[in-house]
Scaffold this active site. Sequence first.
Site, PDB file in Angstrom:
ATOM      1  N   ILE A  65       1.135  -1.416   0.020  1.00  0.00           N
ATOM      2  CA  ILE A  65      -0.081  -0.249  -0.273  1.00  0.00           C
ATOM      3  C   ILE A  65       1.058   0.997   0.049  1.00  0.00           C
ATOM      4  CG2 ILE A  65      -0.197  -0.542   3.084  1.00  0.00           C
ATOM      5  CD1 ILE A  65      -2.020   0.968   1.953  1.00  0.00           C
ATOM      6  N   SER A  66       1.012   2.292  -0.437  1.00  0.00           N
ATOM      7  CA  SER A  66       1.423   3.366  -1.150  1.00  0.00           C
ATOM      8  C   SER A  66       1.898   4.279   0.209  1.00  0.00           C
ATOM      9  CB  SER A  66       1.108   4.141  -2.538  1.00  0.00           C
ATOM     10  OG  SER A  66       1.221   3.208  -3.561  1.00  0.00           O
ATOM     11  N   GLN A  67       3.058   5.595   0.389  1.00  0.00           N
ATOM     12  CA  GLN A  67       2.358   5.943   1.571  1.00  0.00           C
ATOM     13  C   GLN A  67       1.379   6.909   1.238  1.00  0.00           C
ATOM     14  OE1 GLN A  67       6.445   7.962   0.519  1.00  0.00           O
ATOM     15  NE2 GLN A  67       5.603   9.470   2.528  1.00  0.00           N
TER      16      GLN A  67
END
Length: 218
Positions: A65-67
């Site tokens: 999950i991206s930042q």
Amino acid sequence: MAGAIEPEFRGARRRLVEALQDKGIKDLALLRAIDTVPRHLFVPPTVRHRAYEDSALPIGNGQTISQPYVHARAVEQLMLTGKERVLEIGTGSAYQTALLSELAAQVFSVERYRELLDRARGVLQQAGVRNVSLSLGDGSLGWREYAPYDGIVVSAGAPDVPAALEEQLAEGGRLLIPVGDKDEQMLTLFIKRGGRLERRDITPVRFVPLIGAQGWPS
Ligand code: SAH
């Protein structure tokens, strides 16, 4: 959304919103969406205590999950007003899907891993999200059935803009995609004007590769 009735994480979520504002995120509707969407539901239980840090986290199947800052920078570029149909490639955790669902009229999201898609379906339901349609398959080919889209956001790095996505973008529409090699890409915004794509570099990023017919070979 479930976040509203779960006070436990509210303070942490508010601090994340403030951190993103400090880093330059200005879109108020987007900040409100981040303040609403319960990110802790979208990360695996083992990293739940870190759900409101501004960092990327593992979600299984070798994906991340991206930042939040990266999601915010990306979604901000779409300049959504609430009326749009948006296509997302790479559902992953479905956190960004949920953000988009707050900011657009309808969201269509494609993921190539069944396990991730099944989990996404469950968590979106749990979060009370209704205006999202999910599809299992190769998103480098887009989702022809519901095209054209006012916005397309690709959450995996591609060697180039997939022709299918260019085709499925509406006139005046915005396509956001990390373009580059497998380790490093430039998050790039393309705006379709007069049937052609105008290009704007946003920021260097590191996304997992877009695996597919118009992405990288598996
Ligand atoms: N926005 C998501 C990003 C997940 S990582 C999140 O923050 O959770 C990128 C996702 O793209 C992964 O889940 C990966 O499986 C998926 N993906 C890669 N290539 C794809 C393709 N051709 N079609 C659909 N999904 C793809």
